[in-house]
Write an enzyme that holds these catalytic residues in place. Structure first.
Site, PDB file in Angstrom:
ATOM      1  N   ASP A   2       0.829  -1.110  -0.001  1.00  7.53           N
ATOM      2  CA  ASP A   2       0.067   0.079   0.037  1.00  7.53           C
ATOM      3  C   ASP A   2       0.977   1.518   0.087  1.00  7.53           C
ATOM      4  OD1 ASP A   2       0.973  -0.156   2.710  1.00  7.53           O
ATOM      5  OD2 ASP A   2      -1.062   0.937   3.293  1.00  7.53           O
ATOM      6  N   ASP A  37       0.335   5.117   0.924  1.00  2.98           N
ATOM      7  CA  ASP A  37      -0.590   6.250   1.600  1.00  2.98           C
ATOM      8  C   ASP A  37      -0.203   7.528   1.209  1.00  2.98           C
ATOM      9  OD1 ASP A  37      -1.213   4.042   3.664  1.00  2.98           O
ATOM     10  OD2 ASP A  37       0.734   4.204   4.767  1.00  2.98           O
ATOM     11  N   ASP A  96      -4.001   4.197   0.060  1.00  2.49           N
ATOM     12  CA  ASP A  96      -5.048   4.259   1.291  1.00  2.49           C
ATOM     13  C   ASP A  96      -4.918   5.848   1.084  1.00  2.49           C
ATOM     14  OD1 ASP A  96      -5.659   1.968   2.577  1.00  2.49           O
ATOM     15  OD2 ASP A  96      -3.731   2.094   3.558  1.00  2.49           O
TER      16      ASP A  96
END
Length: 131
Positions: free
Chosen positions: A69, A71, A120
């Site tokens: 992921d 962010d 995210d």
């Protein structure tokens, strides 16, 4: 000297590959471009920045069944008093326009799952002096 070689081998075994890095960059650049291009969101947007393990260069390579992921924090002029429900209401049209069927709410962020990376999107309010 051999210890250094073992350590470098270890790091190369756990760090994202160059190919992964390119995918991560493309994904977060596209998200940030979409945020800036969207008339509703761009009117609320103060800035965006990266945070987390990707930003700190401490991300580790995940197994084939999981996605790393990235962010992305979106600093906005949304009042600090706004409820999470209100933030979801504001961002849902944007997310459906650019990421239909690829996003969900995730605690205090939006999780956008693409083919090779998970983003995210963390929405936050700018400090009052930023206005």
């Amino acid at each position: 000297m051999e210890l250094k070689s073992y350590f470098e081998d270890f790091l190369s075994a756990i760090r994202p590959t160059d190919e992964d890095e390119v995918k991560y960059q493309e994904a977060h650049h596209e998200l940030r471009e979409n945020l800036n291009a969207d008339p509703t969101i761009s009117a609320l947007l103060v800035n965006t920045f990266l945070q987390g393990s990707y930003r700190r260069k401490t991300a580790v390579r995940v197994d084939e069944n999981d996605k790393s992921d990235v962010d992305v924090v979106a600093v906005t002029t949304i009042p600090q008093e706004a409820t999470p429900k209100r933030v979801v209401e504001l961002f849902t049209p944007f997310l459906n326009k650019y990421y239909k069927g690829k996003w969900k709410t995730n605690n205090r962020s939006f999780e956008i799952t693409l083919d090779s990376v998970k983003l995210d999107l963390v929405v936050t309010a700018a400090p009052s002096e930023a206005d």
